[in-house]
Structures are given as C-alpha cells and as structure tokens.
Design an enzyme around this catalytic site. Sequence first.
Site, PDB file in Angstrom:
ATOM      1  N   GLY A   1      26.533  13.973 -41.728  1.00 52.19           N
ATOM      2  CA  GLY A   1      25.813  14.842 -42.670  1.00 52.19           C
ATOM      3  C   GLY A   1      24.377  15.148 -42.288  1.00 52.19           C
ATOM      4  O   GLY A   1      23.572  15.531 -43.148  1.00 52.19           O
TER       5      GLY A   1
ATOM      6  N   MET B   1      35.956  18.111 -40.494  1.00 50.98           N
ATOM      7  CA  MET B   1      36.940  17.879 -39.436  1.00 50.98           C
ATOM      8  C   MET B   1      38.350  18.359 -39.789  1.00 50.98           C
ATOM      9  O   MET B   1      39.330  17.821 -39.276  1.00 50.98           O
ATOM     10  CB  MET B   1      36.979  16.382 -39.072  1.00 50.98           C
ATOM     11  N   LYS B   2      38.441  19.326 -40.682  1.00 45.19           N
ATOM     12  CA  LYS B   2      39.748  19.898 -41.004  1.00 45.19           C
ATOM     13  C   LYS B   2      39.700  21.386 -40.719  1.00 45.19           C
ATOM     14  O   LYS B   2      38.655  22.024 -40.901  1.00 45.19           O
ATOM     15  CB  LYS B   2      40.040  19.744 -42.505  1.00 45.19           C
ATOM     16  N   ILE B   3      40.848  21.928 -40.312  1.00 48.41           N
ATOM     17  CA  ILE B   3      40.896  23.372 -40.101  1.00 48.41           C
ATOM     18  C   ILE B   3      41.204  24.045 -41.436  1.00 48.41           C
ATOM     19  O   ILE B   3      42.120  23.620 -42.153  1.00 48.41           O
ATOM     20  CB  ILE B   3      41.962  23.707 -39.040  1.00 48.41           C
TER      21      ILE B   3
ATOM     22  N   HIS C   1      28.955  24.645 -34.189  1.00 43.68           N
ATOM     23  CA  HIS C   1      29.746  23.954 -33.172  1.00 43.68           C
ATOM     24  C   HIS C   1      28.827  23.518 -32.022  1.00 43.68           C
ATOM     25  O   HIS C   1      27.966  24.296 -31.585  1.00 43.68           O
ATOM     26  CB  HIS C   1      30.846  24.899 -32.655  1.00 43.68           C
TER      27      HIS C   1
HETATM   28  C1  GRF Z   1      27.596  18.668 -35.412  1.00 46.86           C
HETATM   29  O1  GRF Z   1      27.265  18.320 -34.106  1.00 46.86           O
HETATM   30  C2  GRF Z   1      28.326  19.975 -35.449  1.00 46.86           C
HETATM   31  O2  GRF Z   1      28.042  20.796 -34.372  1.00 46.86           O
HETATM   32  C3  GRF Z   1      29.778  19.578 -35.397  1.00 46.86           C
HETATM   33  O3  GRF Z   1      29.841  18.352 -36.079  1.00 46.86           O
HETATM   34  C4  GRF Z   1      28.598  17.692 -36.006  1.00 46.86           C
HETATM   35  C5  GRF Z   1      28.240  17.286 -37.392  1.00 46.86           C
HETATM   36  O4  GRF Z   1      27.142  16.417 -37.418  1.00 46.86           O
HETATM   37  N1  GRF Z   1      30.600  20.600 -35.962  1.00 46.86           N
HETATM   38  P1  GRF Z   1      26.486  16.028 -38.812  1.00 46.86           P
HETATM   39  O5  GRF Z   1      27.591  15.459 -39.684  1.00 46.86           O
HETATM   40  O6  GRF Z   1      25.882  17.261 -39.398  1.00 46.86           O
HETATM   41  O7  GRF Z   1      25.460  14.977 -38.470  1.00 46.86           O
END
Ligand code: GRF
Length: 187
Positions: free
Chosen positions: A14, A88-90, A107
């Site tokens: 987060g 982490m889900k599509i 990303h």
């Molecule tokens: C980030 O590096 C983002 O690019 C990827 O997931 C990570 C999330 O990090 N999609 P956080 O939970 O915001 O620290």
Amino acid sequence: MVKKKTCVFISGQGSNLKNLISRSRDNNFPIKISLIISNNKKARGLFYAKKYNIPYVLINTKFNNYENKILLNLRKHKISFICLAGYMKILSKFLIKNYKKKIINIHPSLLPKFKGLNTFSRIIKSKEIKAGCTVHFVNEKLDSGSKIIQKIFFVNSNYDEKILKLKTQKLEYKAYPEAIIRIFRYN
Ligand code: GRF
C-alpha cells in the site's frame, strides 16, 4: 474543484495508496480517496485506511459473485474513478465495462515490456539498460490499456532486484499522481 470520488484497490504493502492519500489532501488534487478495496485481509495498506479513516471493504475472491459485491460497494460510495495499486487480481470484463476508461493501474516496468508478475527478476535477467514504471488505463487484456505516463531510469549493471524495486517505486510515487492530474486537467 469537485473532486472525483475514487476507490483504490490494493492487495499488499500500500505504499502507492499512502502516497495517493497524501497527495489527495491537497485541495487542487483532482481526486478524493473515498473507498479502499482489498482482496487480502492482511494487506498492510489497510493500515492507512484505518489511520486516515477511509472506508474499506475486504473482498473474498473465493466467492463466485465477489465482483457483484465490489460493484455494489462502488455504487454505494458513489465512486466514479478507480486506481489499482498493487491489486493482484485481474478485473473481469464485467467490472471494466461498468467503469470504462475510469480504471487506471500502475505497473513497475516500461510497458509493453514485462507485463505480468516477477517484473524485477525478469528485467535483471534480460540485462535491460532502461527500467521504470507505467501508468495506464485498464482494459480486458493484462497490462495492455493505453498509456498515460511512463517514467524511466537507467539500470546499472550492478543493480539487484532490491535496488531496482526501490528506484522504480520512487518513480511510481511521482508518476501516479502526475497521471491522475493529466487525466483530469481538462475536465
Ligand atoms: C507497485 O510496484 C506497482 O507497480 C505494482 O504493485 C506494486 C504495489 O506496491 N502494480 P504498493 O503496494 O503500492 O507498495
């Protein structure tokens, strides 16, 4: 300025959420974080929901109808914009259709390179000269929607995954708010 009611989707740390919360406290920043959705009850990002008193919803993705629950909550909180930040889900077509051009994601690579997971190890393995991050609109295909902003840095040959992640995330904290400002600049 009327701020867009925004929901941030998380699964883990987060740190982008934390950064967006802090930026959105600025009167001139176009969004207000009105809801946080997590598919992981242990997500550290939920700490920020509690700390800043932002409503949050835990979603159990084992249930078939979990996206209905998401949609109901988005509607209940009158959400008009969605930021994925380490979710982490599509997302299914169903959700994307309901929020067309209203969902963005960050990303940790220079898309279209290195879509998907384990980005940093793949970047190191393929001896990339440049790395960075991309903020893009979300469509039905993984990490494939149109780009809003991309930030780049050069990779030294002695960088390991840890350094790469640190450097990338530092850029993410600039890129995500900038992308949001760019989207709403003329609205
Ligand atoms: C980030 O590096 C983002 O690019 C990827 O997931 C990570 C999330 O990090 N999609 P956080 O939970 O915001 O620290």
